[in-house]
Design an enzyme around this catalytic site. Structure first.
Site, short mmCIF file in Angstrom:
data_model
loop_
_atom_site.label_atom_id
_atom_site.label_comp_id
_atom_site.label_asym_id
_atom_site.label_seq_id
_atom_site.Cartn_x
_atom_site.Cartn_y
_atom_site.Cartn_z
N ARG A 114 112.79 -37.81 44.70
CA ARG A 114 111.46 -37.90 44.08
C ARG A 114 110.52 -36.87 44.71
NH1 ARG A 114 109.09 -39.73 39.47
NH2 ARG A 114 107.32 -41.11 39.81
N THR A 426 111.46 -36.30 30.38
CA THR A 426 112.54 -36.57 31.32
C THR A 426 113.89 -36.42 30.63
OG1 THR A 426 111.06 -38.09 32.44
CG2 THR A 426 113.36 -38.29 32.99
N GLU A 465 104.22 -34.64 38.48
CA GLU A 465 104.69 -36.00 38.79
C GLU A 465 103.65 -36.89 39.46
OE1 GLU A 465 107.60 -37.95 37.44
OE2 GLU A 465 108.15 -35.88 37.83
N SER A 490 109.76 -45.00 37.24
CA SER A 490 110.45 -46.01 36.44
C SER A 490 111.89 -45.62 36.18
CB SER A 490 109.75 -46.16 35.09
OG SER A 490 108.43 -46.56 35.28
N1 GLU Z 1 107.36 -39.78 35.62
C1 GLU Z 1 108.17 -40.78 35.01
C2 GLU Z 1 108.82 -41.65 36.05
O1 GLU Z 1 109.18 -41.22 37.07
C3 GLU Z 1 109.23 -40.19 34.17
C4 GLU Z 1 108.62 -39.46 33.03
C5 GLU Z 1 109.19 -39.83 31.73
O2 GLU Z 1 110.27 -40.37 31.62
O3 GLU Z 1 108.54 -39.55 30.75
O4 GLU Z 1 108.98 -42.80 35.83
#
Ligand code: GLU
Length: 620
Positions: A114, A426, A465, A490
């Protein structure tokens, strides 16, 4: 729903087309894979398999597997190729979570790659100093230096290869370098995503030179090259990721974040960030224990915090476990029984999301009660809050992690509204090999197009992020901004074992709907007895502890959707306007391991134009 198809590069490149590399246009010569298979959403066979959103990336993985590479080598090859062909979803400017099942030891391992907040990021970084009020997500935060986290993807690839791979980083990057050098065929998804980012990309010459040749999105059917990214990948292959985290490239990344290279004419505010070269030098990918719950005889492994994926999927399964759902669906296909199961799915998800909001953040900074959240006794107590006949009023309250005994005598406190922002970006990939190793990997740069900022001359976009942090600082919020912290994710790469052997691996993009997509697919497969193809294709609904259930129109209009509304009182809201990509929830990939030793690799048949599943040796 439009079919925004990413088509197989080599097969569709025969028509007259232009080749684009920055602003250079020349006759077409897209790379060609040896005997590249057609793009298909399902593939069954032996000897290793892959599922991604993109045929070039899946072909890269198959190429590596055919040459004797293992699942980890192939996963890195596919991910690096996605950095070329899906650059608005993932790449070395971002981060992600890597889950690995090791066939020899029978163990599941994970890597937390991350992004982290810079050491100098203040708690009020998302408050506009001019107004004293929180920046808006759009336009201020999403297109900014301030939301760029220290990227973790390159370090994740290197660590995964060192621990479990058989190829060097340089060899694993070769298929991607080939695609970056020779180009890939632009499809309608890429064209649309670029067009949607036009204003942001125009704000940065480094981005517009690469992705807006001639001032606009590259045409469908043209070939896009990225020689700068090929050179960056070569640098990493030759020198290792030290060349990313230290030295000139690290200095350039930090300078780009601190002083985003925007045009004089753009109207976008583009707040500056705090990242230094030292932040990059200090970045660490983390070896993590996976989360684990048992669900109806299956062992479900996921990603521990800093992602909320593993705890939230796991807790929801523990909440569902006390209900004898399989008994409800003896009449499989019966919409009444199916709606009973889906009612429990939606309610369990809301309860787990209440706990996610209250308790989950980066465990290095906040005390996350991971054990309690994954405890089946806690799940049993939370299950008391489900009325089998009626949807609860949302938001529901979080549970008491410090004091629970699995009995139903606790009055719930008042709930708080979920504060999640929606994203649909993603990417996710699933790989297996002939030795039985499995990789489930979700990676991202957050928004489609990340921060919109390409590091000049380096061919990759920086993430945004840090917008996953809560915007306003609150001591009680586990996801508040803190320097050096990882924002709560998530992402839910998940591997399921049955009697110690792989049964299913799956994951999806989709912001916080990732959790519900993974959960619903598990419920579809395990409780509703769907095939894995049907479980992935089925229309989706996402209850994240909000008054309305966000759902695809296909779900709302289905017989179960109608019963859920009329009989159980669920209120549905369409995920997005019909025909837009926002109308779709997730873009899952999965591999199921069959009893005969073969596998079924599955990608989306429709969503985002359909994904690409391939096997090394197809079944006859
Ligand atoms: N930033 C999101 C996360 O880490 C993922 C972005 C997305 O899936 O659109 O949960």
């Amino acid at each position: 729903m439009p079919h925004l198809g990413r088509r197989v590069g080599a097969l569709t490149a025969a028509l007259a087309m232009s080749v684009t590399s920055g602003a250079i246009m020349s006759p077409a010569s897209a790379h060609k894979w040896d005997d590249q298979p057609e793009k298909k959403a399902t593939a069954t066979g032996y000897g290793g398999a892959v599922s991604t959103v993109d045929a070039d990336a899946s072909a890269a993985a198959i190429k590596v597997l055919r040459k004797g590479g293992n699942a980890v080598d192939a996963a890195v090859a596919a991910a690096a190729t996605l950095g070329v062909t899906e650059p608005y979803s993932a790449g070395i400017g971002g981060g992600g979570y890597f889950v690995y099942y090791d066939a020899k030891s029978g163990e599941v391992h994970t890597l937390d790659g991350r992004e982290t907040a810079p050491a100098a990021m203040p708690n009020d970084a998302f408050i506009d100093p001019k107004t004293g009020k929180a920046y808006n997500f759009t336009p201020e935060l999403v297109t900014s230096g301030v939301s760029v986290g220290v990227p973790g993807t390159a370090a994740t690839w290197e660590r995964a290869l060192e621990r479990w791979g058989s190829l060097s980083l340089g060899d694993a990057l070769k298929p991607a370098i080939d695609v970056a050098d020779n180009g890939f065929t632009v499809d309608s998804t890429f064209n649309l995503q670029t067009a949607e980012n036009q204003v942001r990309f125009e704000a940065f010459p480094s981005t517009s030179e690469l992705y807006l040749p001639g001032g606009k999105a590259p045409a469908v059917g043209s070939v896009l090259k990225n020689p700068d990214l090929a050179a960056t990948y070569r640098l990493l292959g030759d020198e290792g990721t030290d060349a990313f985290y230290e030295g000139p490239l690290a200095e350039e990344i930090a300078a780009t974040v601190q002083n985003p290279p925007k045009t004089a004419t753009t109207k976008l505010p583009v707040p500056k960030g705090f990242m230094t070269a030292e932040d990059l030098a200090n970045y660490e990918v983390l070896n993590q224990d996976p989360t684990h719950v048992e669900y109806r005889g299956y062992d479900v492994y996921g990603m521990a915090p800093s992602s909320s994926g593993g705890t939230t999927v796991g807790e929801a399964l523990n909440i569902l476990a006390p209900f004898e759902l399989p008994d409800l669906v003896r009449g499989k296909g019966n919409s009444k029984n199916q709606s009973d199961v889906l009612h429990h799915y939606l309610e369990a998800s809301a309860l787990a999301f209440a706990d996610r909001a209250k308790y989950v953040g980066d465990p290095k900074f906040v005390d996350v009660p991971t054990e309690a959240l994954l405890d089946d006794v806690f799940g049993k107590e939370r299950a008391c809050n489900i009325d089998p006949r009626k949807a609860a009023v949302k938001p529901v309250a979080a549970g008491y992690v410090e004091n629970y005994d699995g009995t139903c005598d606790v009055a719930p406190a008042a709930g708080e509204d979920a504060k999640d922002t929606e994203n649909i970006n993603t990417t996710n990939l699933t790989v297996s090999d002939k030795w039985g190793n499995v990789v489930e990997y979700t990676l991202t740069i957050e928004q489609t197009g990340g921060s919109g900022i390409v590091v000049p001359g380096r061919g990759f976009i920086l993430n945004n992020e840090l917008t996953d942090f809560s915007t306003v600082y609150d001591e009680a919020d586990p996801n508040r901004i803190q320097p050096g912290k990882r924002p709560r994710s998530s992402m839910s790469p998940t591997i399921v074992l049955k009697d110690g052997d792989p049964f299913l691996a799956l994951g999806s993009p989709g912001g916080s709907t990732i959790i519900t997509t993974v959960l619903q697919t598990l419920v579809n497969r395990i409780d509703l007895g769907m095939s894995i193809e049907d479980a992935v294709a089925a229309p989706r609904a996402s209850q994240r502890n909000t008054a309305n259930v966000t759902a695809e129109q296909g779900f709302i209009d289905s017989p179960s959707g109608k019963v859920l509304a009329a009989k159980f009182g669920h209120k549905f809201a369409a995920a997005g306007s019909p025909g837009t990509s926002a109308a779709e929830i997730g873009a899952a990939t999965a591999i199921e391991f069959n009893r005969d030793g073969g596998v079924t690799a599955v990608a989306e048949p429709e969503r985002r134009g359909g994904g690409s599943a391939m096997v090394v040796k197809p079944a006859r």
